[in-house]
Scaffold this motif. Structure first.
Motif, PDB file in Angstrom:
ATOM      1  N   ALA A 107       0.831  -1.217   0.000  1.00  0.00           N
ATOM      2  CA  ALA A 107       0.000   0.000   0.000  1.00  0.00           C
ATOM      3  C   ALA A 107       0.862   1.262   0.000  1.00  0.00           C
ATOM      4  O   ALA A 107       0.362   2.348  -0.306  1.00  0.00           O
ATOM      5  CB  ALA A 107      -0.923  -0.002   1.225  1.00  0.00           C
ATOM      6  N   MET A 108       2.151   1.135   0.326  1.00  0.00           N
ATOM      7  CA  MET A 108       3.061   2.290   0.348  1.00  0.00           C
ATOM      8  C   MET A 108       4.105   2.205  -0.772  1.00  0.00           C
ATOM      9  O   MET A 108       5.067   2.991  -0.798  1.00  0.00           O
ATOM     10  CB  MET A 108       3.784   2.374   1.702  1.00  0.00           C
ATOM     11  CG  MET A 108       2.851   2.576   2.877  1.00  0.00           C
ATOM     12  SD  MET A 108       3.760   2.577   4.459  1.00  0.00           S
ATOM     13  CE  MET A 108       4.618   4.156   4.388  1.00  0.00           C
ATOM     14  N   ALA A 109       3.933   1.246  -1.698  1.00  0.00           N
ATOM     15  CA  ALA A 109       4.978   0.959  -2.686  1.00  0.00           C
ATOM     16  C   ALA A 109       5.196   2.107  -3.668  1.00  0.00           C
ATOM     17  O   ALA A 109       6.228   2.159  -4.335  1.00  0.00           O
ATOM     18  CB  ALA A 109       4.637  -0.320  -3.444  1.00  0.00           C
ATOM     19  N   ASP A 110       4.238   3.045  -3.746  1.00  0.00           N
ATOM     20  CA  ASP A 110       4.427   4.184  -4.670  1.00  0.00           C
ATOM     21  C   ASP A 110       5.364   5.248  -4.083  1.00  0.00           C
ATOM     22  O   ASP A 110       5.655   6.253  -4.718  1.00  0.00           O
ATOM     23  CB  ASP A 110       3.076   4.807  -5.039  1.00  0.00           C
ATOM     24  CG  ASP A 110       2.321   5.301  -3.803  1.00  0.00           C
ATOM     25  OD1 ASP A 110       2.880   5.245  -2.671  1.00  0.00           O
ATOM     26  OD2 ASP A 110       1.165   5.751  -3.962  1.00  0.00           O
ATOM     27  N   SER A 111       5.832   5.021  -2.859  1.00  0.00           N
ATOM     28  CA  SER A 111       6.778   5.931  -2.175  1.00  0.00           C
ATOM     29  C   SER A 111       6.232   7.347  -2.010  1.00  0.00           C
ATOM     30  O   SER A 111       7.010   8.310  -1.892  1.00  0.00           O
ATOM     31  CB  SER A 111       8.142   5.958  -2.901  1.00  0.00           C
ATOM     32  OG  SER A 111       8.712   4.682  -2.903  1.00  0.00           O
ATOM     33  N   GLN A 117       3.873  12.792   7.937  1.00  0.00           N
ATOM     34  CA  GLN A 117       3.636  11.823   6.857  1.00  0.00           C
ATOM     35  C   GLN A 117       4.820  10.840   6.802  1.00  0.00           C
ATOM     36  O   GLN A 117       5.956  11.196   7.124  1.00  0.00           O
ATOM     37  CB  GLN A 117       3.525  12.544   5.522  1.00  0.00           C
ATOM     38  CG  GLN A 117       2.509  13.679   5.566  1.00  0.00           C
ATOM     39  CD  GLN A 117       1.697  13.693   4.298  1.00  0.00           C
ATOM     40  OE1 GLN A 117       0.778  12.891   4.157  1.00  0.00           O
ATOM     41  NE2 GLN A 117       2.038  14.591   3.407  1.00  0.00           N
ATOM     42  N   PHE A 118       4.531   9.651   6.345  1.00  0.00           N
ATOM     43  CA  PHE A 118       5.551   8.590   6.296  1.00  0.00           C
ATOM     44  C   PHE A 118       5.779   8.155   4.846  1.00  0.00           C
ATOM     45  O   PHE A 118       4.828   8.113   4.043  1.00  0.00           O
ATOM     46  CB  PHE A 118       5.097   7.392   7.135  1.00  0.00           C
ATOM     47  CG  PHE A 118       5.006   7.701   8.609  1.00  0.00           C
ATOM     48  CD1 PHE A 118       6.056   7.389   9.468  1.00  0.00           C
ATOM     49  CD2 PHE A 118       3.875   8.330   9.136  1.00  0.00           C
ATOM     50  CE1 PHE A 118       5.979   7.680  10.829  1.00  0.00           C
ATOM     51  CE2 PHE A 118       3.787   8.624  10.492  1.00  0.00           C
ATOM     52  CZ  PHE A 118       4.840   8.295  11.340  1.00  0.00           C
ATOM     53  N   VAL A 119       7.044   7.823   4.540  1.00  0.00           N
ATOM     54  CA  VAL A 119       7.399   7.423   3.171  1.00  0.00           C
ATOM     55  C   VAL A 119       8.181   6.114   3.229  1.00  0.00           C
ATOM     56  O   VAL A 119       9.131   5.984   4.006  1.00  0.00           O
ATOM     57  CB  VAL A 119       8.281   8.497   2.489  1.00  0.00           C
ATOM     58  CG1 VAL A 119       8.772   8.005   1.125  1.00  0.00           C
ATOM     59  CG2 VAL A 119       7.518   9.800   2.349  1.00  0.00           C
ATOM     60  N   LEU A 120       7.770   5.162   2.390  1.00  0.00           N
ATOM     61  CA  LEU A 120       8.592   3.977   2.154  1.00  0.00           C
ATOM     62  C   LEU A 120       9.437   4.306   0.927  1.00  0.00           C
ATOM     63  O   LEU A 120       8.917   4.332  -0.196  1.00  0.00           O
ATOM     64  CB  LEU A 120       7.700   2.751   1.871  1.00  0.00           C
ATOM     65  CG  LEU A 120       8.427   1.435   1.608  1.00  0.00           C
ATOM     66  CD1 LEU A 120       9.125   0.909   2.854  1.00  0.00           C
ATOM     67  CD2 LEU A 120       7.458   0.373   1.063  1.00  0.00           C
ATOM     68  N   PRO A 121      10.727   4.595   1.108  1.00  0.00           N
ATOM     69  CA  PRO A 121      11.521   5.014  -0.057  1.00  0.00           C
ATOM     70  C   PRO A 121      11.555   3.927  -1.139  1.00  0.00           C
ATOM     71  O   PRO A 121      11.357   2.736  -0.855  1.00  0.00           O
ATOM     72  CB  PRO A 121      12.919   5.250   0.532  1.00  0.00           C
ATOM     73  CG  PRO A 121      12.708   5.438   1.993  1.00  0.00           C
ATOM     74  CD  PRO A 121      11.526   4.578   2.338  1.00  0.00           C
ATOM     75  N   GLU A 122      11.825   4.371  -2.362  1.00  0.00           N
ATOM     76  CA  GLU A 122      11.798   3.467  -3.510  1.00  0.00           C
ATOM     77  C   GLU A 122      12.690   2.238  -3.281  1.00  0.00           C
ATOM     78  O   GLU A 122      12.321   1.111  -3.632  1.00  0.00           O
ATOM     79  CB  GLU A 122      12.332   4.244  -4.721  1.00  0.00           C
ATOM     80  CG  GLU A 122      11.874   3.724  -6.054  1.00  0.00           C
ATOM     81  CD  GLU A 122      12.433   4.609  -7.171  1.00  0.00           C
ATOM     82  OE1 GLU A 122      12.640   4.072  -8.258  1.00  0.00           O
ATOM     83  OE2 GLU A 122      12.659   5.817  -6.937  1.00  0.00           O
ATOM     84  N   GLU A 123      13.865   2.469  -2.693  1.00  0.00           N
ATOM     85  CA  GLU A 123      14.826   1.368  -2.504  1.00  0.00           C
ATOM     86  C   GLU A 123      14.256   0.342  -1.521  1.00  0.00           C
ATOM     87  O   GLU A 123      14.379  -0.873  -1.726  1.00  0.00           O
ATOM     88  CB  GLU A 123      16.160   1.912  -1.975  1.00  0.00           C
ATOM     89  CG  GLU A 123      16.871   2.885  -2.918  1.00  0.00           C
ATOM     90  CD  GLU A 123      16.233   4.281  -2.979  1.00  0.00           C
ATOM     91  OE1 GLU A 123      15.432   4.608  -2.075  1.00  0.00           O
ATOM     92  OE2 GLU A 123      16.520   5.021  -3.939  1.00  0.00           O
ATOM     93  N   GLN A 124      13.638   0.827  -0.439  1.00  0.00           N
ATOM     94  CA  GLN A 124      13.047  -0.090   0.536  1.00  0.00           C
ATOM     95  C   GLN A 124      11.833  -0.807  -0.072  1.00  0.00           C
ATOM     96  O   GLN A 124      11.571  -1.975   0.246  1.00  0.00           O
ATOM     97  CB  GLN A 124      12.633   0.667   1.801  1.00  0.00           C
ATOM     98  CG  GLN A 124      13.769   0.898   2.793  1.00  0.00           C
ATOM     99  CD  GLN A 124      14.622   2.115   2.492  1.00  0.00           C
ATOM    100  OE1 GLN A 124      14.762   2.509   1.337  1.00  0.00           O
ATOM    101  NE2 GLN A 124      15.211   2.719   3.515  1.00  0.00           N
ATOM    102  N   ALA A 125      11.108  -0.090  -0.952  1.00  0.00           N
ATOM    103  CA  ALA A 125       9.956  -0.725  -1.604  1.00  0.00           C
ATOM    104  C   ALA A 125      10.415  -1.904  -2.461  1.00  0.00           C
ATOM    105  O   ALA A 125       9.748  -2.943  -2.519  1.00  0.00           O
ATOM    106  CB  ALA A 125       9.201   0.300  -2.445  1.00  0.00           C
ATOM    107  N   LEU A 126      11.575  -1.750  -3.111  1.00  0.00           N
ATOM    108  CA  LEU A 126      12.094  -2.853  -3.933  1.00  0.00           C
ATOM    109  C   LEU A 126      12.353  -4.087  -3.072  1.00  0.00           C
ATOM    110  O   LEU A 126      12.152  -5.223  -3.505  1.00  0.00           O
ATOM    111  CB  LEU A 126      13.408  -2.443  -4.613  1.00  0.00           C
ATOM    112  CG  LEU A 126      13.287  -1.508  -5.814  1.00  0.00           C
ATOM    113  CD1 LEU A 126      14.656  -1.043  -6.269  1.00  0.00           C
ATOM    114  CD2 LEU A 126      12.553  -2.202  -6.962  1.00  0.00           C
TER     115      LEU A 126
END
Ligand SMILES: C[S@@+](CC[C@H](N)C(=O)[O-])C[C@H]1O[C@@H](n2cnc3c(N)ncnc32)[C@H](O)[C@@H]1O
Length: 348
Positions: free
Chosen positions: A37-41, A79-88
């Motif tokens: 659900a947070m993969a769009d960063s 607000q919280f962000v799942l950075p792109e690298e962590q999403a990978l």
């Protein structure tokens, strides 16, 4: 007592306790689809994440904060962000660095603690099939991204003449195939070839057969319950072991059986956890993870079978070469490697 050493060790221990605690949170995030659900960063509040996932907003705020404190997420203005690298690594199952499956394998060790205590006090045996179910799916999800990224593009081309045979139409056996991820990746790439996956764990064979049907390759891929020392069939062009030979009680017996089941010009593909030949040379993050898993999973599985050689996940190339030499193979070489795997080739 060296006070500086004590402080340094306490810092490490607290950091490791935090890591272990976070992994339980990772398991929850994986199961609830929070990373996806947070993969769009994009920045998100706990409340919006709650409405997207149907979860409790107050608990999500704590879960998100735990990730920020661990360096797994960032936060700005509430607000919280799942950075792109962590999403990978945590959200995108097809990415080559997707590691959430590996977390499930680690979590399975906590579930199986009582069984390991009993094994330690007894004969050391804990069979593959006796682990918590999250170990089986975790193993599949941990290894599949590596097979998708490397098996067809790098590992098979590193073997002598194997890709040409697979293109023309070869007979392939995948021993200890588990849920069949490696078998299916090969079958999708080489439509002229036929594949059979063997594993002694019956529920894995059921799952592997479902995976083959979902992938639309059931016409050329069979999964059959069978043991490494007596699986049926002759004249295979390629016999593979993906991350399983060291789990076996009698790897020399398994390699001897493969020797007689292989064509004279056939090839063994042995994929094993990356390891150097001594403990001193394996003191690094990969060795740390693999020795820990080997204590709970690989070594007690080997001790649960006949011979019980107990190679362990950090056997290293020299010890593996010995296994194939003892089984009568005259060629053995490292074809290539990744940070997680040794890719070895054996021939008659
Ligand atoms: C770590 S898992 C790897 C599974 C699969 N190759 C993969 O890469 O996803 C090890 C597998 O070896 C299988 N195994 C262990 N000993 C075996 C034996 N003696 N004969 C056949 N399979 C065995 C286990 O049931 C398990 O599925």
């Amino acid at each position: 007592m060296d006070e500086a050493k004590l402080h340094a060790f306490m810092g490490k221990l607290v950091s490791d306790m935090g890591a272990a605690g976070l992994l339980a949170n990772v398991m929850v995030g994986d199961e609830l689809g929070l990373y996806k659900a947070m993969a769009d960063s994009q920045p998100i509040t706990p409340e919006v994440l709650a409405s997207r996932t149907g979860c409790n907003a107050r608990l999500l705020r704590e879960w998100l904060s735990a990730h920020v404190a661990s360096g797994y997420m960032e936060h700005h203005d509430g607000q919280f962000v799942l950075p792109e690298e962590q999403a990978l690594a945590l959200a995108i199952e097809d990415s080559p660095v997707y590691a959430a499956g590996g977390v499930m394998v680690v979590v399975s060790m906590f579930h199986d603690k009582d069984k390991l205590v009993a094994a330690m006090r007894g004969d050391g045996a804990l069979a593959w099939g006796d682990h918590h179910p999250c170990m089986f799916s975790g193993t599949e999800r941990f290894f599949r991204p590596g097979y998708k990224a490397y098996l067809v593009d790098q590992w098979l081309p590193a073997l002598d003449g194997v890709v040409d045979k697979l293109k023309a139409g070869a007979r392939v056996a995948d021993i200890g195939c588990g849920h069949g991820a490696s078998t299916i990746v090969m079958a999708q790439a080489f439509p002229a070839s036929n594949f059979v996956g063997f594993d002694y764990h019956a529920p894995s064979i059921v799952t592997a057969s479902q995976r083959a049907a979902e992938a639309g390759v059931s016409d050329r891929v069979r999964f059959v319950e069978g043991r490494a020392k007596d699986f049926p069939g002759q004249d295979y062009d390629l016999i593979c072991y993906f991350d399983c030979l060291h789990d076996m009680g009698d790897p020399v017996g398994a390699a001897k059986h493969a020797h007689q089941a292989l064509k004279n010009d056939g090839t063994i593909l042995l994929v094993e956890p990356f390891a150097n030949d001594t403990l001193d040379l394996n003191i690094n993050p990969v060795g740390r993870l693999f020795y820990a898993a080997s204590t709970f999973i690989c070594t007690p599985n080997s001790l649960s079978q006949e011979v019980g050689l107990g190679l362990g996940a950090q056997a290293g190339e020299a010890r593996l070469r010995q296994v194939f030499t003892d089984a009568g193979f005259s060629h053995f070489r490292r074809a290539c490697e990744t940070p997680f795997n040794l890719i070895l080739e054996a021939r008659k």
